[in-house]
Design a protein around this motif. Structure first.
Motif, PDB file in Angstrom:
ATOM      1  N   LYS A 145      56.467  14.267  68.153  1.00  0.00           N
ATOM      2  CA  LYS A 145      56.037  14.425  69.543  1.00  0.00           C
ATOM      3  C   LYS A 145      56.543  13.311  70.459  1.00  0.00           C
ATOM      4  N   TYR A 146      56.482  12.045  70.003  1.00  0.00           N
ATOM      5  CA  TYR A 146      56.784  10.901  70.872  1.00  0.00           C
ATOM      6  C   TYR A 146      58.110  10.202  70.555  1.00  0.00           C
ATOM      7  N   SER A 147      58.694  10.467  69.411  1.00  0.00           N
ATOM      8  CA  SER A 147      59.962   9.833  68.998  1.00  0.00           C
ATOM      9  C   SER A 147      59.961   8.318  69.181  1.00  0.00           C
ATOM     10  N   PRO A 148      58.951   7.625  68.686  1.00  0.00           N
ATOM     11  CA  PRO A 148      58.948   6.167  68.856  1.00  0.00           C
ATOM     12  C   PRO A 148      60.083   5.514  68.069  1.00  0.00           C
ATOM     13  N   GLN A 149      60.555   4.387  68.573  1.00  0.00           N
ATOM     14  CA  GLN A 149      61.486   3.586  67.789  1.00  0.00           C
ATOM     15  C   GLN A 149      60.682   2.974  66.640  1.00  0.00           C
ATOM     16  N   ILE A 150      61.344   2.790  65.510  1.00  0.00           N
ATOM     17  CA  ILE A 150      60.665   2.266  64.332  1.00  0.00           C
ATOM     18  C   ILE A 150      61.466   1.102  63.775  1.00  0.00           C
ATOM     19  N   ALA A 151      60.806  -0.016  63.573  1.00  0.00           N
ATOM     20  CA  ALA A 151      61.431  -1.176  62.932  1.00  0.00           C
ATOM     21  C   ALA A 151      60.829  -1.319  61.541  1.00  0.00           C
TER      22      ALA A 151
END
Length: 124
Positions: free
Chosen positions: A63-69
Motif C-alpha cells: 500500500k505505502y511502498s516505504p523505503q527499507i534499510a
C-alpha cells in the motif's frame, strides 16, 4: 556478563547461557492499521528475523511502498528477506561511503553481504 545480543532464533546465540523472555508482539500491518500510520521508511535489524517481519508487513509494503534499510549478511535467512522484497518489485541500493545510493542488480547483490542496503519500490 551480558553479551548485549538478542535473537528470535537460538542458533544466532553464541553460547547456550541465555535467558528466555516472553514478550507480546504484533505485525507491522496490525500496528500501522491500529495506529493509522503510513510509513515512508522502515529500518530492520532483527538478526535474521527480517523475513518474518516483512511477511507481517506485506499489506503495508504494497500500500505505502516505504523505503527499507536492512543489514544483510550472506546467509539464507537474509537472502530470503531480499528475495521477498524483489518479488514485490523492490530495487536494491548499496550505501556508498559518501552516503549516496548506488543501484545494483539482483545478481550482483547475491554476492554481497554483511553490509547495509536500501530497498526502494517504484523506482526506475
Amino acid at each position: 556478563m551480558h553479551s548485549g545480543g538478542s535473537s528470535l532464533f537460538k542458533d544466532n546465540l553464541e553460547n547456550s547461557n541465555y535467558k528466555k523472555i516472553k514478550v507480546k508482539g504484533t505485525t507491522l500491518d496490525k500496528y500501522c492499521s491500529l495506529k493509522e500510520v503510513s510509513p515512508s521508511f522502515i529500518k530492520l535489524d532483527i538478526e535474521g528475523g527480517e523475513y518474518l517481519a516483512l511477511q507481517g508487513a506485506i499489506k503495508t509494503l504494497k500500500k505505502y511502498s516505504p523505503q527499507i534499510a536492512m543489514e544483510l549478511k550472506n546467509d539464507q535467512k537474509h537472502k530470503k528477506a531480499a528475495s521477498f522484497l524483489f518479488e514485490l518489485d523492490y530495487k536494491v541500493f548499496e550505501i556508498k561511503d559518501s552516503g549516496n545510493l548506488n543501484q545494483i542488480n539482483e545478481l550482483d547483490f547475491s554476492s554481497l553481504g554483511g553490509t547495509n542496503f536500501v530497498f526502494k519500490r517504484g523506482y526506475n
